[in-house]
Design an enzyme around this catalytic site. Structure first.
Site, mmCIF file in Angstrom:
data_model
loop_
_atom_site.group_PDB
_atom_site.id
_atom_site.type_symbol
_atom_site.label_atom_id
_atom_site.label_comp_id
_atom_site.label_asym_id
_atom_site.label_seq_id
_atom_site.Cartn_x
_atom_site.Cartn_y
_atom_site.Cartn_z
ATOM 1 N N ASP A 134 -3.624 9.194 1.613
ATOM 2 C CA ASP A 134 -3.259 7.919 0.989
ATOM 3 C C ASP A 134 -1.804 7.609 1.331
ATOM 4 O OD1 ASP A 134 -3.400 5.635 -0.521
ATOM 5 O OD2 ASP A 134 -3.163 6.644 -2.448
ATOM 6 N N HIS A 141 5.003 -3.073 -2.986
ATOM 7 C CA HIS A 141 4.375 -2.171 -3.964
ATOM 8 C C HIS A 141 5.290 -0.986 -4.269
ATOM 9 C CE1 HIS A 141 1.515 0.376 -6.047
ATOM 10 N NE2 HIS A 141 1.742 1.334 -5.153
ATOM 11 N N GLU A 207 -6.227 0.080 -7.297
ATOM 12 C CA GLU A 207 -5.259 -0.151 -6.226
ATOM 13 C C GLU A 207 -5.994 -0.828 -5.084
ATOM 14 O OE1 GLU A 207 -3.148 3.586 -5.411
ATOM 15 O OE2 GLU A 207 -1.621 2.920 -6.855
ATOM 16 N N GLN A 248 -0.453 9.843 -14.042
ATOM 17 C CA GLN A 248 0.427 9.822 -12.864
ATOM 18 C C GLN A 248 1.894 9.950 -13.250
ATOM 19 O OE1 GLN A 248 0.023 6.193 -10.553
ATOM 20 N NE2 GLN A 248 1.525 6.841 -9.016
#
Ligand code: CA
Length: 423
Positions: A134, A141, A207, A248
Site C-alpha cells: 500500500d 492525502h 480509502e 491506526q
C-alpha cells in the site's frame, strides 16, 4: 494507433450510452454460474463472455492460448503468458465482437454457451494475490492525514518527496466487491486514560485507491527500472482499503499500520488493462525536489480516471460523497514499481500495489471519511436527515471509476462493501 481502442468501433453486443464496458475496454475477470466451476471472462456492456467456452469452440484459435488456462479459478496462469499473449487475445476479441463480424454473431447455439447476462454470474477474485503493498502517493492525502494526526507544520515527513512511501499490507484479507466485512474490534487510543480501550472500532473509514496488478515475476535480487515497469503491470482495479482510524492512531508509531488496515480491502472485479487506458495517459505533477536517478522516468504514466465514492445508508438511496481523479497522485506506477524492487525485492504475478488514498485539493475531492469530515469534526449530512462522521453498521461504500475522452468511455465498474456489525 492500436485499433482495439478506436472510439468508432462498435460491437454487435448491445452497449448502452455511458456504459463502462464498450468493446474498447475488454477487461479480464473470473466468474461463476450457479453450480458450475469458475472461468475466465471478459465483458461487453452487460454481457459476460466466457473465454473458456470461446476457446473450446475455436473462436480464439489464432491466439494459440491453451483453452485450459481459462478453466481455472484465477487468471494467474493466463497472465504468466505475458503481454504479447493478452494483447493478441484483445485483438482477437475486438475482431470477433466487432459489429460487422458474423462468425459468432450469427451462431445462436454457440452464443448461448458463451454469453451470459452479467446479473446471472457471480464475480470472483480475479487473481491469487501473493503480496500486497500500500503506497501513500497522494500529496494532499498525506498532508491532510499528517495535519490531523500530528500538526500542519509537520504534516509531510521529510522523506515524502524523495521516496514513494509504502508499507507491506496483508494479501489474505483482500476480497472481491460485494463481500460484506464485519466491523473490526481492537485496541484504541486511551486518550487521557491509563489503559487503552478495547471493542468494536468507532472510526471505521474507507480509502479511495487505484491498484495495479503485476503481470511478471522477478528473481530475488532483481530490480525493475522505470523504463521496463509497465511491461510488468497487467492492469488496474479500484481498491477500497478499509481503515480503522482509532486503531491506526494508537498503533502506527513506529512501524506503521497493522491491525487498523488488514481486516478487509475490497477490489473491483474486472482488471482494466493499460492497453485499454492508453488514450487517457496524462502527465503528473512536477516533482520538486528532483528525484534520484532510479526514480526518474520518461513519458506519461499518470492516467486521467474520474473516481467517485458513494455512501448508501440503510434504507436510503446512495449519495455521492467524494469526486476526485487518479491523476491526483504524486508518484506514478512506474516509480512505485521501480522503488518496490530497487533493493532486490522480488515480485510475483498477481501481486497488488495500491496507490494510497487519492485526494484532490478541493475538500469535496478528499478520498476518505477522516478527511471529508476532518477527523470527525464536520459530519456529512444526508438528504434523509442522517449524519455520518465515520462509517456505521449496515452502511455500504461504493467506489466507481471511469475515464472519458473523445466519445470513448472506459470504466471500472464498482468496488462495493457493506459493513456488518462486529462479530
Ligand atoms: Ca491505503
Amino acid at each position: 494507433m492500436d485499433k482495439t481502442i478506436d472510439p468508432a468501433l462498435k460491437s454487435w453486443i448491445e452497449v448502452e450510452k455511458d456504459d463502462d464496458f464498450p468493446i474498447q475496454n475488454l477487461p479480464f475477470g473470473i466468474c461463476k454460474r450457479p453450480g458450475e466451476s469458475p472461468y475466465a471472462a471478459t465483458r461487453i456492456g452487460n454481457t459476460v463472455i466466457n473465454l473458456y467456452a470461446l476457446a473450446k469452440h475455436s473462436y480464439i484459435q489464432e491466439t494459440c492460448i491453451d483453452a485450459d488456462l481459462f478453466n481455472r479459478p484465477v487468471l494467474n496462469d493466463f497472465i504468466t503468458l505475458g503481454k504479447a499473449s493478452s494483447r493478441r487475445l484483445r485483438e482477437c476479441l475486438s475482431d470477433l465482437f466487432y459489429e460487422g463480424n458474423p462468425l459468432l454473431r450469427d451462431h445462436l447455439q454457440a452464443r448461448k454457451e458463451i454469453l451470459s447476462p452479467v446479473k446471472e454470474v457471480e464475480m470472483m477474485m480475479p487473481v491469487r494475490v501473493g503480496d500486497y503493498t500500500d503506497f501513500f502517493s497522494s500529496e494532499q492525502h498525506a498532508t491532510n492525514l499528517g495535519t490531523i494526526f500530528r500538526d500542519a507544520a509537520h504534516a509531510l515527513n521529510p522523506n515524502w518527496k524523495h521516496i514513494p512511501v509504502a508499507y507491506h499490507g496483508r494479501a489474505s484479507s483482500i476480497v472481491i466487491s460485494g463481500t460484506p466485512i464485519h466491523r473490526p474490534k481492537g485496541q484504541t487510543d486511551p486518550n487521557a486514560a491509563s489503559i487503552p480501550e478495547f471493542g468494536p472500532v468507532k472510526q471505521l473509514d474507507f480509502e479511495l485507491e487505484v491498484a495495479f496488478i503485476t503481470g511478471k515475476s522477478t528473481l530475488l535480487g532483481d530490480s525493475i527500472s522505470t523504463k521496463d515497469a509497465e511491461d510488468s503491470i497487467f492492469g488496474l482495479v479500484l481498491f477500497n482499503d478499509l481503515s480503522a482510524r482509532d486503531i491506526q492512531k494508537w498503533e502506527y508509531t513506529p512501524l506503521g499500520p497493522f491491525l487498523g488496515k488488514n481486516f478487509g480491502s475490497v477490489i473491483s472485479p474486472w482488471i482494466i488493462t493499460l492497453d485499454a487506458l492508453e488514450p487517457f495517459r496524462t502527465s503528473g505533477p512536477e516533482q520538486n525536489p528532483p528525484v534520484l536517478p532510479y526514480l526518474s522516468f520518461e513519458g506519461n504514466h499518470h492516467f486521467d480516471i474520474n473516481l467517485e465514492v458513494f455512501l448508501k445508508l440503510p434504507g436510503e438511496r446512495e449519495v455521492i460523497i467524494s469526486k476526485t481523479n487518479y491523476n491526483n497522485i504524486y508518484w506514478n506506477i512506474v516509480q512505485q514499481l521501480a522503488h518496490q524492487t530497487v533493493n532486490g525485492c522480488n515480485i510475483n504475478i498477481g501481486d497488488i500495489y495500491s496507490s494510497g488514498t487519492i485526494s484532490g485539493r478541493d475538500p469535496s475531492s478528499f478520498g476518505s471519511m477522516i478527511e471529508l469530515t476532518w477527523g470527525g469534526t464536520k459530519p456529512i449530512k444526508f438528504p434523509g436527515g442522517s449524519e455520518r462522521r465515520f462509517i456505521e453498521d449496515l452502511d455500504t461504500v461504493i467506489l466507481r471509476g471511469y475515464a472519458e475522452k473523445n466519445g470513448l468511455r472506459i470504466g471500472f465498474g464498482e468496488a462495493s462493501v457493506k459493513i456488518l456489525p462486529a462479530n
